[in-house]
Scaffold this active site. Sequence first.
Site, short mmCIF file in Angstrom:
data_model
loop_
_atom_site.label_atom_id
_atom_site.label_comp_id
_atom_site.label_asym_id
_atom_site.label_seq_id
_atom_site.Cartn_x
_atom_site.Cartn_y
_atom_site.Cartn_z
N GLU A 84 0.81 -1.21 0.00
CA GLU A 84 0.00 0.00 0.00
C GLU A 84 0.85 1.27 0.00
O GLU A 84 1.97 1.28 0.51
CB GLU A 84 -0.92 0.01 1.23
CG GLU A 84 -2.03 -1.02 1.13
CD GLU A 84 -2.85 -1.12 2.40
OE1 GLU A 84 -4.08 -0.98 2.31
OE2 GLU A 84 -2.27 -1.33 3.47
N CYS A 97 3.33 8.53 1.20
CA CYS A 97 3.89 7.64 2.22
C CYS A 97 4.03 6.26 1.59
O CYS A 97 3.04 5.65 1.20
CB CYS A 97 2.94 7.60 3.42
SG CYS A 97 3.44 6.41 4.69
N CYS A 104 6.74 -6.93 7.35
CA CYS A 104 7.83 -6.39 8.16
C CYS A 104 8.19 -7.44 9.21
O CYS A 104 7.32 -8.15 9.70
CB CYS A 104 7.36 -5.11 8.86
SG CYS A 104 8.65 -4.30 9.84
N CYS A 108 6.89 -4.86 16.05
CA CYS A 108 6.43 -3.86 17.04
C CYS A 108 5.01 -4.20 17.52
O CYS A 108 4.14 -4.57 16.72
CB CYS A 108 6.46 -2.46 16.45
SG CYS A 108 8.13 -1.94 16.02
N CYS A 111 1.79 -2.33 15.85
CA CYS A 111 1.76 -2.06 14.41
C CYS A 111 1.12 -3.21 13.64
O CYS A 111 1.40 -4.38 13.90
CB CYS A 111 3.18 -1.82 13.91
SG CYS A 111 3.25 -1.40 12.17
N GLU A 152 10.53 -1.92 7.13
CA GLU A 152 11.59 -1.18 7.80
C GLU A 152 12.64 -0.83 6.74
O GLU A 152 13.36 -1.70 6.26
CB GLU A 152 12.19 -2.06 8.93
CG GLU A 152 13.50 -1.58 9.51
CD GLU A 152 13.50 -0.12 9.94
OE1 GLU A 152 12.58 0.33 10.63
OE2 GLU A 152 14.47 0.58 9.56
N SER A 183 11.99 6.84 7.94
CA SER A 183 11.66 6.49 9.32
C SER A 183 12.18 5.10 9.64
O SER A 183 12.00 4.16 8.86
CB SER A 183 10.14 6.55 9.48
OG SER A 183 9.77 6.25 10.80
N SER A 206 11.67 6.06 15.25
CA SER A 206 10.49 5.65 16.01
C SER A 206 10.95 5.25 17.40
O SER A 206 11.44 4.15 17.60
CB SER A 206 9.79 4.49 15.31
OG SER A 206 9.41 4.89 14.02
N LEU A 207 10.81 6.17 18.33
CA LEU A 207 11.35 5.94 19.67
C LEU A 207 10.28 5.29 20.56
O LEU A 207 10.48 4.20 21.07
CB LEU A 207 11.84 7.27 20.25
CG LEU A 207 12.60 7.18 21.57
CD1 LEU A 207 13.88 6.38 21.41
CD2 LEU A 207 12.93 8.59 22.08
N HIS A 208 9.19 5.98 20.74
CA HIS A 208 8.00 5.45 21.44
C HIS A 208 8.18 5.19 22.93
O HIS A 208 7.21 4.87 23.62
CB HIS A 208 7.44 4.20 20.76
CG HIS A 208 7.10 4.38 19.30
ND1 HIS A 208 6.52 5.53 18.81
CD2 HIS A 208 7.29 3.56 18.23
CE1 HIS A 208 6.35 5.39 17.50
NE2 HIS A 208 6.80 4.23 17.12
N ASN A 282 -2.85 4.78 16.76
CA ASN A 282 -4.02 4.39 15.97
C ASN A 282 -4.41 2.98 16.38
O ASN A 282 -3.56 2.09 16.43
CB ASN A 282 -3.69 4.46 14.48
CG ASN A 282 -3.58 5.89 14.01
OD1 ASN A 282 -4.53 6.66 14.15
ND2 ASN A 282 -2.42 6.27 13.50
N CYS A 325 -1.09 5.84 10.34
CA CYS A 325 0.15 5.15 10.71
C CYS A 325 -0.14 3.83 11.40
O CYS A 325 -0.95 3.77 12.32
CB CYS A 325 0.97 5.99 11.67
SG CYS A 325 1.76 7.36 10.91
N1 SAH Z 1 9.63 0.70 10.09
C1 SAH Z 1 9.72 2.12 10.12
C2 SAH Z 1 8.74 2.84 9.22
C3 SAH Z 1 7.31 2.36 9.17
S1 SAH Z 1 6.18 2.72 10.45
C4 SAH Z 1 9.62 2.64 11.54
O1 SAH Z 1 9.44 1.84 12.43
O2 SAH Z 1 9.80 3.82 11.74
C5 SAH Z 1 5.86 4.45 10.45
C6 SAH Z 1 5.54 4.96 11.84
O3 SAH Z 1 4.25 4.53 12.30
C7 SAH Z 1 6.53 4.49 12.88
O4 SAH Z 1 6.86 5.56 13.73
C8 SAH Z 1 5.71 3.44 13.61
O5 SAH Z 1 6.22 3.16 14.88
C9 SAH Z 1 4.35 4.10 13.62
N2 SAH Z 1 3.24 3.23 13.97
C10 SAH Z 1 3.11 1.90 13.77
N3 SAH Z 1 1.93 1.46 14.24
C11 SAH Z 1 1.29 2.54 14.75
C12 SAH Z 1 0.01 2.74 15.36
N4 SAH Z 1 -0.82 1.73 15.53
N5 SAH Z 1 -0.31 3.99 15.73
C13 SAH Z 1 0.53 5.02 15.53
N6 SAH Z 1 1.73 4.91 14.96
C14 SAH Z 1 2.11 3.67 14.57
#
Ligand code: SAH
Length: 336
Positions: A84, A97, A104, A108, A111, A152, A183, A206-208, A282, A325
């Site tokens: 997509e 995007c 992947c 995570c 995700c 990724e 990212s 993507s720190l989180h 999300n 996202c």
């Molecule tokens: N693999 C890369 C790029 C793809 S994800 C990465 O990890 O950065 C793009 C962004 O969406 C990342 O910051 C990821 O952590 C975030 N993301 C994934 N699932 C999400 C969700 N359910 N809600 C909000 N952000 C999310």
Amino acid sequence: MLPEELAAEFKELGLPSFRAKQVFGWLSRGVSDFADMTNLPRDLRIALAERYEIPALTMLRKQVSAQDGTVKFLWRLPDGESVETVLMRYKHGNSVCISTQVGCRMGCAFCASTLGGKIRDLRASEILDEVIRTGIEAQAEISNIVLMGIGEPLDNYDNVIRFLRLVNHPEGQNIGMRHISLSTCGLVEGIDRLAQLNLQLTLSVSLHAPDDETRSKLMPINRAHGVDALYDACERYFQKTGRRISFEYAMVRDMNDSPRHASMLADRLRGTGAHVNLIRLNYVSERGLLPSTEERVREFAKRLSDAGVTVTVRRRLGSDIDAACGQLRRGQMRKP
Ligand code: SAH
């Protein structure tokens, strides 16, 4: 292939270099059949079609958000897999995007793209074709690219770098590196390799979570490289390229959204010039994690900015078409 590589290839076939330029031009405009390259002699079009393939993407589905005009495409890849791409329309231009892998393997916890694991890497041409075909099918001029779709990017390093060189080429899409964000979930070796190239793109990490305990719960990669190693790699990246890092932080209810987390994050980032993008998680039904309340997000943002860290809260686009996202997945899930 880049035009220079195509020229070298064509030279072996005894073709002058302007032919490579012509073919690259057609490909950049999304022409997927040599027969349509009308400024080439007919014999040459036939000879090229016998020798080469143009593995173009074909559109399987196009969904347009009724809320904000965001468009989500599902593409079919030449081998039958699918990915997509999302087009977002902003006042300052259109941003696309893109996905870099089919699925992947980073796992995570929040995700959807990682459900079902990684099927394969995308080729550079396939990633490029996401940009080209989105422009054509949405009749939109693309000014910005974010590598934030499925996959990724640093786990598909060579293809992604080749894609960047292709899309940046003046004879192709000619999109400046400063209009591109990559990212990553934080592959330390990949960040170091990328730093050496000194591209002027924006690196988003993507720190989180600011600490190992929380981050390891959300992101398995953190068990390989902890946050200290990640912050160090970001610092080296900044030293080498002069480009400030942007940190993504998805707010997950009762996981990473406490005042304590905000203070830990502020302590780490204060004075580094880094920027934090907060986004409410999300909701992904398979994942079970919940978004923080809006109030929590506001409080968290305030704590960061009061501590001198620049922070923005992301708007959600395309949520009615599951384009937000972390929601990109249907395209790569095989029907049972
Ligand atoms: N693999 C890369 C790029 C793809 S994800 C990465 O990890 O950065 C793009 C962004 O969406 C990342 O910051 C990821 O952590 C975030 N993301 C994934 N699932 C999400 C969700 N359910 N809600 C909000 N952000 C999310």
